[in-house]
Design an enzyme around this catalytic site. Sequence first.
Site, PDB file in Angstrom:
ATOM      1  N   THR A  41      32.227  27.346  41.779  1.00 31.28           N
ATOM      2  CA  THR A  41      31.201  28.133  42.452  1.00 31.28           C
ATOM      3  C   THR A  41      30.205  27.218  43.134  1.00 31.28           C
ATOM      4  O   THR A  41      29.876  26.151  42.614  1.00 31.28           O
ATOM      5  CB  THR A  41      30.467  29.001  41.414  1.00 31.28           C
ATOM      6  OG1 THR A  41      31.420  29.844  40.787  1.00 31.28           O
ATOM      7  CG2 THR A  41      29.395  29.847  42.065  1.00 31.28           C
ATOM      8  N   ARG A  69      39.947  41.398  40.127  1.00 31.58           N
ATOM      9  CA  ARG A  69      38.598  41.310  39.547  1.00 31.58           C
ATOM     10  C   ARG A  69      37.573  41.014  40.638  1.00 31.58           C
ATOM     11  O   ARG A  69      37.771  40.130  41.467  1.00 31.58           O
ATOM     12  CB  ARG A  69      38.541  40.194  38.517  1.00 31.58           C
ATOM     13  CG  ARG A  69      37.129  39.873  38.020  1.00 31.58           C
ATOM     14  CD  ARG A  69      37.168  38.650  37.117  1.00 31.58           C
ATOM     15  NE  ARG A  69      35.874  38.327  36.549  1.00 31.58           N
ATOM     16  CZ  ARG A  69      35.011  37.442  37.068  1.00 31.58           C
ATOM     17  NH1 ARG A  69      35.294  36.820  38.196  1.00 31.58           N
ATOM     18  NH2 ARG A  69      33.862  37.196  36.478  1.00 31.58           N
ATOM     19  N   ASP A  72      30.502  38.647  39.985  1.00 34.31           N
ATOM     20  CA  ASP A  72      29.109  38.852  40.355  1.00 34.31           C
ATOM     21  C   ASP A  72      28.762  38.281  41.735  1.00 34.31           C
ATOM     22  O   ASP A  72      27.855  38.757  42.410  1.00 34.31           O
ATOM     23  CB  ASP A  72      28.210  38.169  39.322  1.00 34.31           C
ATOM     24  CG  ASP A  72      28.538  36.680  39.222  1.00 34.31           C
ATOM     25  OD1 ASP A  72      29.714  36.349  38.950  1.00 34.31           O
ATOM     26  OD2 ASP A  72      27.643  35.851  39.452  1.00 34.31           O
ATOM     27  N   THR A  92      25.132  31.378  39.144  1.00 29.72           N
ATOM     28  CA  THR A  92      26.492  31.042  38.719  1.00 29.72           C
ATOM     29  C   THR A  92      26.596  31.316  37.227  1.00 29.72           C
ATOM     30  O   THR A  92      25.582  31.474  36.544  1.00 29.72           O
ATOM     31  CB  THR A  92      26.820  29.568  39.019  1.00 29.72           C
ATOM     32  OG1 THR A  92      28.187  29.311  38.667  1.00 29.72           O
ATOM     33  CG2 THR A  92      25.932  28.617  38.238  1.00 29.72           C
ATOM     34  N   GLY A  95      30.300  35.928  35.012  1.00 32.78           N
ATOM     35  CA  GLY A  95      30.060  37.004  35.962  1.00 32.78           C
ATOM     36  C   GLY A  95      29.773  38.357  35.337  1.00 32.78           C
ATOM     37  O   GLY A  95      28.907  39.104  35.813  1.00 32.78           O
TER      38      GLY A  95
HETATM   39  N1  LIG Z   1      31.512  29.913  37.883  1.00 31.52           N
HETATM   40  C1  LIG Z   1      31.065  31.045  38.313  1.00 31.52           C
HETATM   41  O1  LIG Z   1      29.951  31.103  38.780  1.00 31.52           O
HETATM   42  C2  LIG Z   1      31.971  32.229  38.195  1.00 31.52           C
HETATM   43  C3  LIG Z   1      31.460  33.494  38.798  1.00 31.52           C
HETATM   44  N2  LIG Z   1      30.080  33.793  38.439  1.00 31.52           N
HETATM   45  C4  LIG Z   1      32.328  34.646  38.357  1.00 31.52           C
HETATM   46  O2  LIG Z   1      32.212  35.093  37.236  1.00 31.52           O
HETATM   47  O3  LIG Z   1      33.166  35.048  39.120  1.00 31.52           O
END
Ligand SMILES: NC(=O)C[C@H](N)C(=O)O
Length: 181
Positions: A41, A69, A72, A92, A95
């Site tokens: 991310t 899926r 967030d 980040t 999510g």
């Molecule tokens: N590493 C991440 O930020 C993953 C992201 N927030 C998700 O859950 O898709």
Amino acid sequence: MMFLVCCWGHLSSSACHLLFNYLFIYCLSVCLSVLGRNLGTVGAVALDCCGNVAYATSTGGTSNKMVGRVGDSPCVGSGGYADNDIGAISTTGHGESILKVNLARLTLFHVEQGMSVEEAADKSLGYMKSRLNGIGGVILVSKAGNWAVKWTSASMPWAAAKDGKVHCGIDLHDTTITNLP
Ligand SMILES: NC(=O)C[C@H](N)C(=O)O
């Protein structure tokens, strides 16, 4: 994960430049994401000299995610939020937890209520941890140009540029400050 914070003080006010700013930070975030080996991310927030704020968040999602899926990151209020009256934030982390607490909007709500950016980030990340055991990280800049980088995960690479200085780090208490070239 890689995160970038930018506070740009030299950008002009025209709509064209504002559009350029949005596109620039979005492209930058996608490039950094692709260049990172784990396709993780990446996020960016920016404040220009006219008080306009912007954010971008790009992600490959989580490991072994279900087909279809939606995390967030593309959801305004969870993966990020920007409001010229408050500031901008990119998030980040886990999510599903971020979506449940609307981490981005929750953090900016605390700023709106008078907290410093650091306090607001600590409070919302702490809430997500205590309520859902969810870990994450945020980068944010207020309309006044105050910025903060906070995380509850093991580490989070980040950088910030403001007033001719670049601040960067990965682990807690390892911030390096250098002059912008
Ligand atoms: N590493 C991440 O930020 C993953 C992201 N927030 C998700 O859950 O898709």
